[in-house]
Design a protein around this motif. Structure first.
Motif, PDB file in Angstrom:
ATOM      1  N   GLN A 147       4.027 -29.369  24.167  1.00  0.00           N
ATOM      2  CA  GLN A 147       5.304 -29.437  23.461  1.00  0.00           C
ATOM      3  C   GLN A 147       5.111 -29.637  21.960  1.00  0.00           C
ATOM      4  N   GLU A 148       3.910 -30.114  21.575  1.00  0.00           N
ATOM      5  CA  GLU A 148       3.619 -30.256  20.147  1.00  0.00           C
ATOM      6  C   GLU A 148       3.724 -28.920  19.420  1.00  0.00           C
ATOM      7  N   ALA A 149       3.510 -27.822  20.143  1.00  0.00           N
ATOM      8  CA  ALA A 149       3.595 -26.496  19.528  1.00  0.00           C
ATOM      9  C   ALA A 149       5.005 -26.194  19.045  1.00  0.00           C
ATOM     10  N   ALA A 150       6.017 -26.765  19.701  1.00  0.00           N
ATOM     11  CA  ALA A 150       7.399 -26.517  19.282  1.00  0.00           C
ATOM     12  C   ALA A 150       7.647 -27.080  17.890  1.00  0.00           C
ATOM     13  N   ALA A 151       7.097 -28.260  17.606  1.00  0.00           N
ATOM     14  CA  ALA A 151       7.257 -28.846  16.273  1.00  0.00           C
ATOM     15  C   ALA A 151       6.545 -28.002  15.223  1.00  0.00           C
ATOM     16  N   GLU A 152       5.349 -27.505  15.560  1.00  0.00           N
ATOM     17  CA  GLU A 152       4.626 -26.636  14.629  1.00  0.00           C
ATOM     18  C   GLU A 152       5.414 -25.360  14.357  1.00  0.00           C
ATOM     19  N   LEU A 153       6.023 -24.824  15.402  1.00  0.00           N
ATOM     20  CA  LEU A 153       6.779 -23.590  15.256  1.00  0.00           C
ATOM     21  C   LEU A 153       8.016 -23.805  14.380  1.00  0.00           C
ATOM     22  N   ARG A 154       8.659 -24.950  14.528  1.00  0.00           N
ATOM     23  CA  ARG A 154       9.809 -25.255  13.671  1.00  0.00           C
ATOM     24  C   ARG A 154       9.376 -25.381  12.213  1.00  0.00           C
ATOM     25  N   GLU A 155       8.238 -26.036  11.986  1.00  0.00           N
ATOM     26  CA  GLU A 155       7.748 -26.187  10.615  1.00  0.00           C
ATOM     27  C   GLU A 155       7.407 -24.822  10.017  1.00  0.00           C
ATOM     28  N   LEU A 156       6.769 -23.983  10.799  1.00  0.00           N
ATOM     29  CA  LEU A 156       6.429 -22.637  10.332  1.00  0.00           C
ATOM     30  C   LEU A 156       7.686 -21.855   9.978  1.00  0.00           C
ATOM     31  N   GLY A 157       8.693 -21.922  10.847  1.00  0.00           N
ATOM     32  CA  GLY A 157       9.925 -21.175  10.608  1.00  0.00           C
ATOM     33  C   GLY A 157      10.709 -21.676   9.415  1.00  0.00           C
TER      34      GLY A 157
END
Length: 264
Positions: free
Chosen positions: A239-249
């Motif tokens: 689920q940590e990937a979701a936070a990374e994806l939000r930061e990237l977006g």
């Protein structure tokens, strides 16, 4: 639009080991009948024996996903044995690892053929069946390396997994109104035998990016089965990937700058 896995017919490629095997087990535990396919026929048959010992109904088939005739034979086997196809999981993937400048064109072509064009072939073979039924589900295995930009040490893999994510998103828009669900599995670290599918070139490039937890394949299989049952598009193992994806977006330049600063 979600499908009931009980008595559903699931076709899984690359199901002789790793995530594919785990997904086959998870589908079978929910009552699905499974077509277990793998490039290695012995592995496919071994998984069928495992499922049979647990009371599941399954059939094995050797399948090279770079050969459309093999996929057509799998479709025909499923229809002959079980009368229908409800779920297709496209799960085969290989890696070419090394500095970008050292990975030859033929390695790129091989990775694209296996990781991306296999999904295209599967769509050509199985989507007409699902569309005629007006029901079903497709699962495409991508990777967190297909969501985030950290995989420069395995760039052909990263490029194809980004393509699988994009293909899956667009496919969901096309198929959902027609009664067919689409899920995109984006695993991070998973304990499998994927090393068998890696070809190395040049001096290894140090990987860069977030350190996601490594999970076991069985847990991923359960996540996939739950995702299909709930008709979820994005299935993450970390689920940590979701936070990374939000930061990237939110700010791509800032995200890339942060990663660059953290590089050795």
């Amino acid at each position: 639009m979600s499908i009931d896995l009980h008595n559903a017919v699931a076709v899984v490629t690359g199901a002789g080991s790793g995530i594919g095997r785990a997904a086959a087990h998870a589908f079978a535990r929910r009552g699905a009948r499974v077509v277990v396919t793998d490039l290695d026929a012995q592995r496919a048959h071994a998984v069928v024996e495992e499922l049979g010992a647990l009371g599941g109904e399954a059939v094995a088939a050797a399948c090279d996903v770079t050969v459309i005739d093999d996929l057509q034979a799998v479709r025909d086997l499923a229809l002959h044995r079980f009368g229908r196809v409800d779920l297709v999981m496209n799960n085969v993937g290989i890696l070419a690892v090394g500095p970008v400048e050292d990975i030859p064109l033929e390695a790129w072509q091989r990775v694209i053929d296996v990781n991306l064009l296999s999904v295209v072939r599967s769509n050509l073979v199985f989507l007409p069946v699902l569309l005629e039924q007006g029901a079903g589900h497709v699962v495409n295995t991508a990777s967190t390396a297909g969501l985030l930009p950290y995989g420069y040490d395995r760039l052909p893999y990263t490029a194809t997994k980004h393509a699988v994510v994009g293909l899956s998103e667009a496919l969901a828009l096309y198929l959902r109104p027609r009664g067919i669900g689409v899920s995109c599995l984006c695993p991070a670290g998973v304990a499998t035998n994927i090393v068998e599918q890696i070809t190395f070139y040049g001096e290894p490039a140090p990987p860069q990016g977030p350190a996601f937890p490594v999970v076991d394949a069985e847990s991923v299989g359960e996540l996939v089965a739950d995702g299909v049952s709930e008709n979820r598009f994005l299935i993450l193992t970390a689920q940590e990937a979701a936070a990374e994806l939000r930061e990237l977006g939110a700010d791509v330049d800032h995200y890339l700058s942060r990663l660059t600063k953290d590089m050795p």
